[in-house]
Design a protein around this motif. Structure first.
Motif, PDB file in Angstrom:
ATOM      1  N   GLU A  48       0.833  -1.209   0.000  1.00 44.69           N
ATOM      2  CA  GLU A  48       0.000   0.000   0.000  1.00 44.69           C
ATOM      3  C   GLU A  48       0.867   1.258   0.000  1.00 44.69           C
ATOM      4  O   GLU A  48       0.563   2.228  -0.687  1.00 44.69           O
ATOM      5  CB  GLU A  48      -0.938   0.004   1.204  1.00 44.69           C
ATOM      6  N   ILE A  49       1.936   1.247   0.773  1.00 40.93           N
ATOM      7  CA  ILE A  49       2.843   2.394   0.807  1.00 40.93           C
ATOM      8  C   ILE A  49       3.462   2.600  -0.568  1.00 40.93           C
ATOM      9  O   ILE A  49       3.528   3.722  -1.070  1.00 40.93           O
ATOM     10  CB  ILE A  49       3.936   2.195   1.882  1.00 40.93           C
ATOM     11  N   ALA A  50       3.890   1.522  -1.202  1.00 41.96           N
ATOM     12  CA  ALA A  50       4.536   1.608  -2.508  1.00 41.96           C
ATOM     13  C   ALA A  50       3.608   2.200  -3.565  1.00 41.96           C
ATOM     14  O   ALA A  50       4.047   2.933  -4.444  1.00 41.96           O
ATOM     15  CB  ALA A  50       5.033   0.240  -2.953  1.00 41.96           C
ATOM     16  N   SER A  51       2.327   1.905  -3.476  1.00 40.64           N
ATOM     17  CA  SER A  51       1.389   2.349  -4.509  1.00 40.64           C
ATOM     18  C   SER A  51       0.715   3.684  -4.189  1.00 40.64           C
ATOM     19  O   SER A  51      -0.080   4.169  -4.984  1.00 40.64           O
ATOM     20  CB  SER A  51       0.327   1.274  -4.741  1.00 40.64           C
ATOM     21  N   SER A  52       1.016   4.279  -3.049  1.00 39.56           N
ATOM     22  CA  SER A  52       0.350   5.511  -2.635  1.00 39.56           C
ATOM     23  C   SER A  52       1.298   6.695  -2.593  1.00 39.56           C
ATOM     24  O   SER A  52       2.505   6.530  -2.455  1.00 39.56           O
ATOM     25  CB  SER A  52      -0.272   5.325  -1.248  1.00 39.56           C
ATOM     26  N   HIS A  53       0.720   7.872  -2.679  1.00 38.38           N
ATOM     27  CA  HIS A  53       1.478   9.106  -2.529  1.00 38.38           C
ATOM     28  C   HIS A  53       1.299   9.695  -1.128  1.00 38.38           C
ATOM     29  O   HIS A  53       2.195  10.342  -0.609  1.00 38.38           O
ATOM     30  CB  HIS A  53       1.013  10.150  -3.549  1.00 38.38           C
ATOM     31  N   LEU A  54       0.123   9.494  -0.551  1.00 41.65           N
ATOM     32  CA  LEU A  54      -0.196  10.026   0.770  1.00 41.65           C
ATOM     33  C   LEU A  54      -0.665   8.881   1.644  1.00 41.65           C
ATOM     34  O   LEU A  54      -1.635   8.196   1.318  1.00 41.65           O
ATOM     35  CB  LEU A  54      -1.275  11.109   0.666  1.00 41.65           C
ATOM     36  N   ILE A  55       0.049   8.649   2.745  1.00 43.51           N
ATOM     37  CA  ILE A  55      -0.261   7.564   3.671  1.00 43.51           C
ATOM     38  C   ILE A  55      -0.735   8.190   4.977  1.00 43.51           C
ATOM     39  O   ILE A  55      -0.045   9.049   5.543  1.00 43.51           O
ATOM     40  CB  ILE A  55       0.980   6.673   3.938  1.00 43.51           C
ATOM     41  N   LEU A  56      -1.907   7.794   5.430  1.00 45.05           N
ATOM     42  CA  LEU A  56      -2.464   8.285   6.685  1.00 45.05           C
ATOM     43  C   LEU A  56      -2.429   7.143   7.681  1.00 45.05           C
ATOM     44  O   LEU A  56      -2.870   6.025   7.371  1.00 45.05           O
ATOM     45  CB  LEU A  56      -3.899   8.771   6.478  1.00 45.05           C
ATOM     46  N   THR A  57      -1.895   7.408   8.871  1.00 49.32           N
ATOM     47  CA  THR A  57      -1.687   6.326   9.832  1.00 49.32           C
ATOM     48  C   THR A  57      -1.654   6.860  11.259  1.00 49.32           C
ATOM     49  O   THR A  57      -1.669   8.069  11.479  1.00 49.32           O
ATOM     50  CB  THR A  57      -0.372   5.577   9.482  1.00 49.32           C
ATOM     51  N   THR A  58      -1.591   5.939  12.198  1.00 52.26           N
ATOM     52  CA  THR A  58      -1.457   6.293  13.612  1.00 52.26           C
ATOM     53  C   THR A  58       0.001   6.087  14.031  1.00 52.26           C
ATOM     54  O   THR A  58       0.736   5.346  13.373  1.00 52.26           O
ATOM     55  CB  THR A  58      -2.365   5.400  14.485  1.00 52.26           C
ATOM     56  N   PRO A  59       0.423   6.709  15.117  1.00 49.83           N
ATOM     57  CA  PRO A  59       1.813   6.522  15.563  1.00 49.83           C
ATOM     58  C   PRO A  59       2.153   5.056  15.831  1.00 49.83           C
ATOM     59  O   PRO A  59       3.223   4.587  15.453  1.00 49.83           O
ATOM     60  CB  PRO A  59       1.901   7.337  16.858  1.00 49.83           C
TER      61      PRO A  59
END
Length: 180
Positions: free
Chosen positions: A101-112
């Motif tokens: 998912e990180i590889a295919s995305s430009h903006l990653i939304l996540t928790t600490p």
């Protein structure tokens, strides 16, 4: 200011911190736009934004990540449908699916906590994680909290180490290539 320097913004609720996040993202994406005539490939998205430039938004809760994704996905798609957003929280099934998912995305939304889990094996993914050029932290004051503050602090320090390692690796590659 017209700068890529780090900044900490402290302002009351409703003062526009999210707008500053959006401006930082727009600056990062715009700084790496390539001609619209390029074909879609692994390095460039449909609109010409490189997959080698990513932003991570870290928020204290899954609900806040999902709220931001709903808003940003729609607004970013209106500007450039090639820029993709994904939310990675504790619900993700496997580490490998997170990295995909990180590889295919430009903006990653996540928790600490989730980003802590993902970045613990950063040496195995230094190129992928090194493509993160912008880290946005919402509710950064939680760094002082007894229960969750140390996790956020660790994540931020690790992101600095990843950036240094990725930069050094590029310099080493350049040095090796030019030394022949």
């Amino acid at each position: 200011a017209n700068s890529d320097d780090n900044a900490i913004i402290s302002a009351p609720t409703g003062a526009g911190k999210t707008v500053l996040f959006e401006m930082a993202m727009a600056r990062m994406f715009a700084s790496n736009l390539v001609g619209k005539h390029l074909q879609h490939n692994k390095q460039y998205g449909i609109g010409g934004v490189s997959n080698m430039r990513k932003a991570v938004y870290i928020a204290p809760s899954k609900a806040l990540c999902e709220e931001r994704q709903a808003d940003w996905s729609k607004r970013i798609a209106d500007i450039d449908p090639g820029i993709t957003c994904t939310t990675i929280t504790g619900d993700a099934t496997t580490s490998s699916s997170c990295y995909a998912e990180i590889a295919s995305s430009h903006l990653i939304l996540t928790t600490p906590e989730k980003w802590d889990s993902i970045t613990r094996r950063w040496n195995d993914y230094v190129v992928l994680l090194g493509s993160i050029k912008l880290v946005l932290v919402d509710e950064v004051h939680m760094i002082g909290e007894a229960e969750r503050g140390s996790c956020l602090e660790s994540v931020l320090n690790r992101m600095k180490a990843i950036h240094r390692a990725a930069t050094a690796r590029k310099l080493t590659s350049v040095e090796i290539a030019t030394s022949r």
